[in-house]
Design an enzyme around this catalytic site. Structure first.
Site, PDB file in Angstrom:
ATOM      1  N   SER A 170      91.491  59.264  70.502  1.00 10.44           N
ATOM      2  CA  SER A 170      91.046  59.825  69.220  1.00 10.44           C
ATOM      3  C   SER A 170      89.734  59.192  68.796  1.00 10.44           C
ATOM      4  O   SER A 170      89.408  58.060  69.169  1.00 10.44           O
ATOM      5  CB  SER A 170      92.092  59.570  68.141  1.00 10.44           C
ATOM      6  N   ASP A 171      88.957  59.918  68.004  1.00 13.04           N
ATOM      7  CA  ASP A 171      87.852  59.278  67.307  1.00 13.04           C
ATOM      8  C   ASP A 171      88.465  58.263  66.343  1.00 13.04           C
ATOM      9  O   ASP A 171      89.652  58.331  65.997  1.00 13.04           O
ATOM     10  CB  ASP A 171      87.007  60.317  66.564  1.00 13.04           C
ATOM     11  N   GLU A 172      87.660  57.305  65.915  1.00 10.99           N
ATOM     12  CA  GLU A 172      88.210  56.210  65.124  1.00 10.99           C
ATOM     13  C   GLU A 172      88.806  56.720  63.814  1.00 10.99           C
ATOM     14  O   GLU A 172      88.109  57.266  62.963  1.00 10.99           O
ATOM     15  CB  GLU A 172      87.132  55.172  64.817  1.00 10.99           C
TER      16      GLU A 172
END
Length: 641
Positions: A170-172
């Site tokens: 995932s993106d942060e």
């Protein structure tokens, strides 16, 4: 692509070298690992998006070709080990907004299936074919479903359709935002269930101690996630670690020999210089203002003015490594190498240019023989989480340029631009007092060296970059950021009004002429490829490089298609008085249209070959050739060929 491959490979060498050093110290903090969140493959669909600088431009084919070069360069060609791990992002339909007019953290990208397939997905499929080990799912929703919980995206398309066997990270904070941003779920337990089952392997958390994926054991215990599913999600994580060499004796992996001696080597510094030079785009060159003659310039006085003239920290793009000061050449430092007399004035200390001193500029420009004005944006104005509000030069920068031109009083003025998002430089384009405009982007540590070499036309240093995105003429040509239709966006679907500068545009120090556009046949069976060649000749006065561009136009497709589509490009060196035959191969897949599947249709097609797009108001001096061909046979899916 060859340059991108070399840059990526050098990047991986330094990433691995630093990693080995940190491991030797027992340090495992952020930015010490081997998994790179790169390349960024989002389409530059909007000129004000803050992250345009991280992309390869607005065209899916161009992005695909450069993506494959980056991935293979970064990961290397060792049969057992990868030098560093590539991660293609942000997957998917992600290209703004960051913060204007709404936040990316709650944004729902509403996209038509055809636009999704023909614009936002192709470059990611190319990344799979290149062998990437990971993808990063994006913050946004896609038609109502968060990307990191989107089974259609992460499983049906990515894994089942494309055959990807790596992992999705995932993106942060994107997994947490499924609940707290998009309100798609009601608990972290439910969020863990939907994201893991959709195809997300790894959560990159905001740093929470009790993040979403810590609820996976409870989901397994309740039967919401199967143990077999967890094994499927873990397997590619360990496969990647194995290919990075984490579990083998260190002596088995040749990349473990890399160390601090392999960082900022002479070869890498030369590559940084080559990359900067090759990225410059010459937008204007009235009456042969450039190149300056080195012998004549040495005894003359140069004025270098503007916020980018001598500030080393704003010459780098977003997420640049921490630079080593001794290797950074600002425009002022670089130009001092070709002229003993360089007057400098920032005029305004920072790119925002809120506070401007005309007196500073006047003191530098008066008495100078040549004036170099350094303007642009920088990562304070365009970056992650920060979109631009308009196309204008920031603050008082236009006034600074106009003052410099007036003070120069007919002496040569050269405008250097440091930006990624397009700028409204219509005044500079049309005003006779600005002799040349060079778009430099963010050239990083070699900025000044590259500028000095290009301005004097040093051997092998002529500008041959071409714009990877359209520059709108004004804000009337800029559509709403949050609208994801492709209508009116990018050169493929641009409106009726001419842009300031078109995609693929860029001048040269010489003149080229095209001839003999030849196809292997003008009647092509539905499942066949087409061989093409064209001859480009240098009829000017200096050796130079040309970027030969090939575009395809559909004559009678059953659905709306782009005006034309880039289907080939090649950078070639052409000495004065010589001609080069440039070959291309048009695959049958490049003719396909999306109608619930990739479909090949019979009909008429046109090819355009030259150093630019066809039918442009702002154009380079070279000619454009066209050739027609016909595809015969019954319509069928590409999978039937």
């Amino acid at each position: 692509p060859e340059l991108i491959h070399r840059v990526a490979n050098a990047t991986a060498t330094e990433v691995r070298a630093k990693h080995n050093h940190f491991v030797s110290l027992g340090y495992y903090g952020d930015h010490t690992g081997l998994s790179c969140f790169s390349p960024v493959l989002n389409i530059m669909r909007h000129p004000l998006w803050g992250r345009n600088q991280e992309t390869y431009g607005e065209d899916p084919f161009l992005t695909s070709q450069l993506a494959m070069a980056f991935v293979t360069g970064l990961q290397g060609d060792h049969p057992r080990y990868i030098k560093a791990s590539a991660g293609c992002k942000h997957f998917d339909v992600h290209g703004g907004p960051e913060n204007i007019p709404v936040s990316r953290l709650q944004f729902n990208a509403k996209v038509a299936e055809r636009d999704w397939r023909m614009t936002f997905l192709p470059q990611f499929e190319a990344c799979v074919h290149a062998g990437t080990f990971s993808f990063m799912c994006s913050y946004n929703r896609i038609n109502g479903i968060p990307a990191c919980a989107n089974k259609k995206l992460l499983t049906d398309i990515l894994r089942k359709e494309w055959g990807f066997n790596g992992y999705v990270v995932s993106d942060e904070g994107a997994v947490e935002l499924i609940m707290v941003g998009h309100l798609y779920t009601h608990s972290f337990l439910e969020t863990a269930i939907v994201s893991v089952n959709a195809g997300c392997n790894l959560e990159l958390s905001y740093g929470m101690q009790k993040n979403v994926f810590t609820h996976i054991p409870e989901a397994i215990a309740k039967g919401n996630i199967t143990l077999e599913m967890i094994k499927d999600r873990i397997r590619p994580l360990f496969l990647t670690r194995m290919r990075l060499g984490e579990f083998d004796p260190p002596t088995m992996n040749p990349y473990n020999a890399l160390g601090l001696k392999d960082i900022q080597t002479e070869a890498h510094r030369q590559l940084a210089l080559d990359a900067a030079i090759q990225s410059f785009v010459l937008l204007k060159n009235n009456h042969g203002t450039l190149p300056l003659k080195a012998k004549e310039i040495f005894g003359k006085k140069l004025a270098v003015v503007g916020p980018f003239a001598d500030n080393p920290m704003i010459l780098f793009g977003d997420y640049a490594p921490i630079p080593e000061p001794q290797y950074i050449y600002t425009p002022r430092r670089g130009l001092a190498m070709i002229s003993a007399h360089v007057n400098f004035a920032a005029g305004c200390a920072f790119p925002r240019c809120d506070h401007y001193s005309v007196a500073e500029v006047k003191s530098a420009v008066e008495g100078a023989d040549i004036v170099v004005v350094c303007l642009g944006t920088g990562i304070d104005l365009e970056t992650e989480a920060n979109d631009r509000k308009d196309l204008a030069l920031p603050g008082h920068q236009l006034q600074l340029l106009q003052d410099a031109v007036a003070l120069a009083d007919g002496r040569p003025v050269i405008l250097l631009l440091f930006n990624a998002c397009p700028l409204d430089i219509s005044w500079a384009k049309s005003h006779s007092g600005v002799g040349a405009i060079l778009a430099c982007s963010f050239p990083a540590q070699a900025t000044g060296l590259a500028i000095a070499k290009v301005l004097v036309g040093a051997e092998g240093c002529s500008p041959a970059g071409r714009l990877p995105a359209t520059w709108p003429a004004d804000m009337h040509q800029v559509p709403p950021m949050e609208n994801y239709t492709m209508a009116g966006r990018t050169y493929r679907y641009y409106g009726d009004k001419a842009p300031l500068y078109p995609f693929g545009y860029g001048l040269s120090f010489t003149t080229f002429h095209y001839s003999d556009l030849v196809t292997s046949t003008n009647v092509v069976p539905i499942c066949s490829n087409l061989s093409i060649s064209v001859i480009v000749e240098n009829i000017g006065t200096s050796d130079d490089n040309e970027v030969v561009q090939l575009y395809l136009r559909w004559g009678n497709a059953s659905i709306p298609m782009p005006h034309w589509q880039l289907v080939g490009f090649r950078r070639v060196a052409v000495p004065v008085g010589h001609a080069v035959k440039v070959p291309f191969q048009l695959s049958y897949q490049q003719r396909a249209v999306w109608l619930g599947q990739w479909l090949l249709e019979p009909g008429s097609f046109t090819l355009f070959a030259g150093g630019q797009q066809p039918f442009q108001e702002t154009r380079v001096p070279s000619n454009i050739l066209q050739a027609d061909f016909t595809v015969v046979g019954s319509a069928r899916g590409t999978s039937q060929c």
